[in-house]
Design a protein around this motif. Sequence first.
Motif, PDB file in Angstrom:
ATOM      1  N   GLU A  82       0.995  -1.251  -0.071  1.00 30.90           N
ATOM      2  CA  GLU A  82      -0.074  -0.051   0.049  1.00 30.90           C
ATOM      3  C   GLU A  82       0.720   1.199   0.039  1.00 30.90           C
ATOM      4  OE1 GLU A  82      -2.077  -1.166   3.868  1.00 30.90           O
ATOM      5  OE2 GLU A  82      -3.806  -1.190   2.580  1.00 30.90           O
ATOM      6  N   VAL A  83       2.061   1.320   0.619  1.00 34.39           N
ATOM      7  CA  VAL A  83       2.682   2.621   0.849  1.00 34.39           C
ATOM      8  C   VAL A  83       4.235   2.304   0.081  1.00 34.39           C
ATOM      9  CG1 VAL A  83       4.157   3.906   2.618  1.00 34.39           C
ATOM     10  CG2 VAL A  83       1.822   2.467   3.214  1.00 34.39           C
ATOM     11  N   SER A  84       4.198   3.547  -0.623  1.00 37.70           N
ATOM     12  CA  SER A  84       5.574   3.910  -1.587  1.00 37.70           C
ATOM     13  C   SER A  84       6.112   5.057  -0.608  1.00 37.70           C
ATOM     14  CB  SER A  84       5.362   4.025  -2.813  1.00 37.70           C
ATOM     15  OG  SER A  84       4.691   3.078  -3.440  1.00 37.70           O
ATOM     16  N   ALA A  85       7.597   5.110  -1.020  1.00 38.79           N
ATOM     17  CA  ALA A  85       8.545   6.227  -0.481  1.00 38.79           C
ATOM     18  C   ALA A  85       9.065   7.085  -1.525  1.00 38.79           C
ATOM     19  CB  ALA A  85       9.600   5.774   0.431  1.00 38.79           C
ATOM     20  N   LYS A  86       8.843   8.554  -1.472  1.00 33.21           N
ATOM     21  CA  LYS A  86       9.628   9.322  -2.468  1.00 33.21           C
ATOM     22  C   LYS A  86      10.994   9.739  -1.815  1.00 33.21           C
ATOM     23  CE  LYS A  86       9.052  12.910  -6.134  1.00 33.21           C
ATOM     24  NZ  LYS A  86       9.781  12.149  -6.889  1.00 33.21           N
ATOM     25  N   LEU A  87      12.119   9.390  -2.522  1.00 34.16           N
ATOM     26  CA  LEU A  87      13.429   9.528  -2.108  1.00 34.16           C
ATOM     27  C   LEU A  87      13.953  10.783  -2.094  1.00 34.16           C
ATOM     28  CD1 LEU A  87      15.145   6.195  -2.756  1.00 34.16           C
ATOM     29  CD2 LEU A  87      13.043   6.628  -1.186  1.00 34.16           C
ATOM     30  N   ASP A  88      13.327  11.856  -1.434  1.00 30.34           N
ATOM     31  CA  ASP A  88      13.747  13.307  -1.803  1.00 30.34           C
ATOM     32  C   ASP A  88      15.107  13.656  -0.928  1.00 30.34           C
ATOM     33  OD1 ASP A  88      11.858  14.085  -3.507  1.00 30.34           O
ATOM     34  OD2 ASP A  88      11.215  15.844  -2.312  1.00 30.34           O
ATOM     35  N   PHE A  89      15.528  12.753  -0.314  1.00 31.23           N
ATOM     36  CA  PHE A  89      17.046  12.920   0.383  1.00 31.23           C
ATOM     37  C   PHE A  89      17.734  12.781  -0.755  1.00 31.23           C
ATOM     38  CE2 PHE A  89      16.242   8.338   1.059  1.00 31.23           C
ATOM     39  CZ  PHE A  89      17.386   7.848   0.711  1.00 31.23           C
ATOM     40  N   LEU A  90      17.655  12.407  -1.845  1.00 26.77           N
ATOM     41  CA  LEU A  90      18.556  12.141  -3.062  1.00 26.77           C
ATOM     42  C   LEU A  90      18.583  13.504  -3.745  1.00 26.77           C
ATOM     43  CD1 LEU A  90      17.958   8.591  -3.907  1.00 26.77           C
ATOM     44  CD2 LEU A  90      19.616   9.278  -2.360  1.00 26.77           C
ATOM     45  N   MET A  91      18.827  14.398  -3.049  1.00 27.83           N
ATOM     46  CA  MET A  91      19.073  15.931  -3.738  1.00 27.83           C
ATOM     47  C   MET A  91      20.337  16.426  -3.608  1.00 27.83           C
ATOM     48  SD  MET A  91      16.021  17.323  -4.925  1.00 27.83           S
ATOM     49  CE  MET A  91      14.140  17.146  -4.665  1.00 27.83           C
ATOM     50  N   ASP A 323      13.871   0.889  11.049  1.00 32.15           N
ATOM     51  CA  ASP A 323      13.159   0.153  10.267  1.00 32.15           C
ATOM     52  C   ASP A 323      13.541   0.523   8.750  1.00 32.15           C
ATOM     53  OD1 ASP A 323      11.343  -1.928   9.489  1.00 32.15           O
ATOM     54  OD2 ASP A 323      10.318  -0.398   8.537  1.00 32.15           O
ATOM     55  N   LEU A 324      13.471   1.576   8.434  1.00 32.19           N
ATOM     56  CA  LEU A 324      13.924   2.423   7.256  1.00 32.19           C
ATOM     57  C   LEU A 324      15.230   1.866   6.759  1.00 32.19           C
ATOM     58  CD1 LEU A 324      11.997   5.832   7.156  1.00 32.19           C
ATOM     59  CD2 LEU A 324      11.509   3.815   5.714  1.00 32.19           C
ATOM     60  N   ALA A 325      16.288   2.162   7.768  1.00 31.53           N
ATOM     61  CA  ALA A 325      17.607   1.599   7.560  1.00 31.53           C
ATOM     62  C   ALA A 325      17.942   0.014   7.107  1.00 31.53           C
ATOM     63  CB  ALA A 325      18.529   2.282   8.853  1.00 31.53           C
ATOM     64  N   SER A 326      16.856  -0.691   7.979  1.00 27.51           N
ATOM     65  CA  SER A 326      16.943  -2.094   7.605  1.00 27.51           C
ATOM     66  C   SER A 326      16.306  -2.222   6.128  1.00 27.51           C
ATOM     67  CB  SER A 326      16.213  -2.571   8.696  1.00 27.51           C
ATOM     68  OG  SER A 326      14.961  -2.655   8.222  1.00 27.51           O
ATOM     69  N   ARG A 327      15.712  -1.331   5.477  1.00 29.54           N
ATOM     70  CA  ARG A 327      15.720  -1.676   4.301  1.00 29.54           C
ATOM     71  C   ARG A 327      16.217  -1.055   3.198  1.00 29.54           C
ATOM     72  NH1 ARG A 327       9.342  -2.194   4.289  1.00 29.54           N
ATOM     73  NH2 ARG A 327       8.780  -2.865   6.431  1.00 29.54           N
ATOM     74  N   GLU A 332      17.317  10.803   8.335  1.00 30.00           N
ATOM     75  CA  GLU A 332      17.287  11.206   9.418  1.00 30.00           C
ATOM     76  C   GLU A 332      16.023  11.184  10.133  1.00 30.00           C
ATOM     77  OE1 GLU A 332      18.060  15.891   9.345  1.00 30.00           O
ATOM     78  OE2 GLU A 332      16.517  15.932   7.760  1.00 30.00           O
ATOM     79  N   SER A 333      16.058  11.430  11.289  1.00 29.03           N
ATOM     80  CA  SER A 333      14.757  10.939  12.333  1.00 29.03           C
ATOM     81  C   SER A 333      13.710  11.886  12.064  1.00 29.03           C
ATOM     82  CB  SER A 333      15.323  11.028  13.722  1.00 29.03           C
ATOM     83  OG  SER A 333      15.871  12.408  14.115  1.00 29.03           O
ATOM     84  N   THR A 334      13.572  12.999  11.455  1.00 29.82           N
ATOM     85  CA  THR A 334      12.452  13.857  11.133  1.00 29.82           C
ATOM     86  C   THR A 334      12.144  13.140   9.936  1.00 29.82           C
ATOM     87  OG1 THR A 334      13.495  15.927  11.760  1.00 29.82           O
ATOM     88  CG2 THR A 334      11.731  16.108  10.359  1.00 29.82           C
ATOM     89  N   SER A 335      12.755  12.681   9.088  1.00 31.92           N
ATOM     90  CA  SER A 335      12.378  12.138   7.723  1.00 31.92           C
ATOM     91  C   SER A 335      11.512  10.823   8.158  1.00 31.92           C
ATOM     92  CB  SER A 335      13.435  11.865   6.835  1.00 31.92           C
ATOM     93  OG  SER A 335      14.014  12.936   6.064  1.00 31.92           O
ATOM     94  N   ALA A 336      11.657  10.131   9.324  1.00 33.49           N
ATOM     95  CA  ALA A 336      11.024   9.005   9.617  1.00 33.49           C
ATOM     96  C   ALA A 336       9.685   8.988  10.044  1.00 33.49           C
ATOM     97  CB  ALA A 336      11.944   8.250  10.496  1.00 33.49           C
ATOM     98  N   CYS A 338       6.504  10.165   8.937  1.00 34.07           N
ATOM     99  CA  CYS A 338       5.681   9.705   8.190  1.00 34.07           C
ATOM    100  C   CYS A 338       5.478   8.067   8.101  1.00 34.07           C
ATOM    101  CB  CYS A 338       5.893  10.350   6.722  1.00 34.07           C
ATOM    102  SG  CYS A 338       5.244  12.078   6.760  1.00 34.07           S
ATOM    103  N   TRP A 339       6.645   7.638   8.094  1.00 38.95           N
ATOM    104  CA  TRP A 339       6.621   5.960   8.012  1.00 38.95           C
ATOM    105  C   TRP A 339       6.144   5.775   9.175  1.00 38.95           C
ATOM    106  CZ3 TRP A 339       5.445   2.131   5.685  1.00 38.95           C
ATOM    107  CH2 TRP A 339       6.153   0.855   5.937  1.00 38.95           C
ATOM    108  N   ALA A 340       6.790   6.314  10.389  1.00 35.94           N
ATOM    109  CA  ALA A 340       6.114   6.132  11.772  1.00 35.94           C
ATOM    110  C   ALA A 340       4.591   6.348  11.941  1.00 35.94           C
ATOM    111  CB  ALA A 340       6.823   6.955  12.634  1.00 35.94           C
ATOM    112  N   ALA A 341       4.039   6.806  11.179  1.00 37.54           N
ATOM    113  CA  ALA A 341       2.727   7.072  11.171  1.00 37.54           C
ATOM    114  C   ALA A 341       1.727   6.085  10.587  1.00 37.54           C
ATOM    115  CB  ALA A 341       2.238   8.493  10.802  1.00 37.54           C
ATOM    116  N   VAL A 342       2.334   5.574   9.678  1.00 33.97           N
ATOM    117  CA  VAL A 342       1.392   4.523   8.691  1.00 33.97           C
ATOM    118  C   VAL A 342       2.058   3.255   8.797  1.00 33.97           C
ATOM    119  CG1 VAL A 342       0.815   6.367   7.158  1.00 33.97           C
ATOM    120  CG2 VAL A 342       2.770   5.036   6.702  1.00 33.97           C
ATOM    121  N   ARG A 343       3.331   2.986   9.221  1.00 34.50           N
ATOM    122  CA  ARG A 343       3.797   1.680   9.313  1.00 34.50           C
ATOM    123  C   ARG A 343       2.846   0.385   9.690  1.00 34.50           C
ATOM    124  NH1 ARG A 343       8.819  -0.810  12.454  1.00 34.50           N
ATOM    125  NH2 ARG A 343       8.301   0.484  13.963  1.00 34.50           N
TER     126      ARG A 343
END
Length: 368
Positions: A82-91, A323-327, A332-336, A338-343
């Motif tokens: 159901e969930v995808s991530a957009k990798l905006d840290f790759l700027m 969890d994101l790092a394991s994937r 950074e923690s702020t970036s986590a 949204c994943w924390a909210a829907v995981r």
Amino acid sequence: MTPLPDRYCPTDGVRVPSDSLAWCCPSCHGPLDLDFTPIPASLKSLTGRVNSLWRYAETLPLPAPTVSLGEGRTPLVTLTDEVSAKLDFLMPTLSFKDRGAVLLAEVGLRAGPRRVVADSSGNAGTAIAAYCARARLPCTVYVPLGTSAKKLEQIEAHGARPTVVDGDREAAGRAARRAADEPDTFYASHVYNPYFLHGTKTYVHELWEDLGGRLPEVLVLPVGNGTLLLGAALAIAELYRAGLLNRRPALWAVQAAAVAPLAHAWEQGAEDLTGTTTVAPTYAEGIAVPRPPRARQILRAVRDSGGTFLTVTEDRIRHAQLDLASRGLYVESTSAVCWAAVRDRPLGGKSAVVPLCGAGLKSGLARP
């Protein structure tokens, strides 16, 4: 040069000429919006264009850039069914703030000020410093005490001058605004200046293109000052108005429970902030904003979308980052948040996208 659109105050309608260095409404001192109604291009006409956010030229209030670093066009990867991530840290500067910073630098270049000032808890400051370096504009960034040493190092490396304010994020903002009132100074504010929002809206234009002319049913977005969410709302409105979108997604706004003024206002059914916000330490320092100046606009955008506000605890933020790092995704923690909210949240088959806004190298892992 092509003339730029005027700015105006969304509260009382006062207009500010495009060539003015005024950074806020002269009447109520609130943030400004842009008098600009673009018509996005069709999917077919995007073929063969430059591979950066400037491929959406019709939606941007500036002509072809002179200070671009190739920002935009970040990947979309699957996390669950159901969930995808957009990798905006790759700027270029490792955060989504490049989307708005490039537009601020372009406007600053046109203004030709003696200096540029900004305020930030880190990522906006590093982005504005980088694009000011590209534009050869002298820049000072006011940051709160406790800002990541790695972010301070990045600001300095770009040739800007970080000024650490003995106080919190709001204290840094007050210091920057005092400096912005000095003559011949351009305030590159990612909160008050509407050009920043017109940069962040390209996040949604990219999603729309990559998903073949549609958007997910839910956009999950971190909210401190709300620049990504408000940019998303702008893009959704543009696409829908142009008949390029059949259904508008719900906006789910996420705040850390430790600093959640907007979520509290939402719970009370308020149209603006209510009372005094309780502030506690949080891993999500990038969204720890007790009184966002665009609060009313943020609440209205979420309400109009049929969305909601969610809050996440420090423990959930830390575990989501791990969890994101394991994937394979080190953010950074702020970036986590949204994943924390829907995981672990049932989505009932709805499709959702979360942004991963900043690289983990900027501040490291959240430690208990």
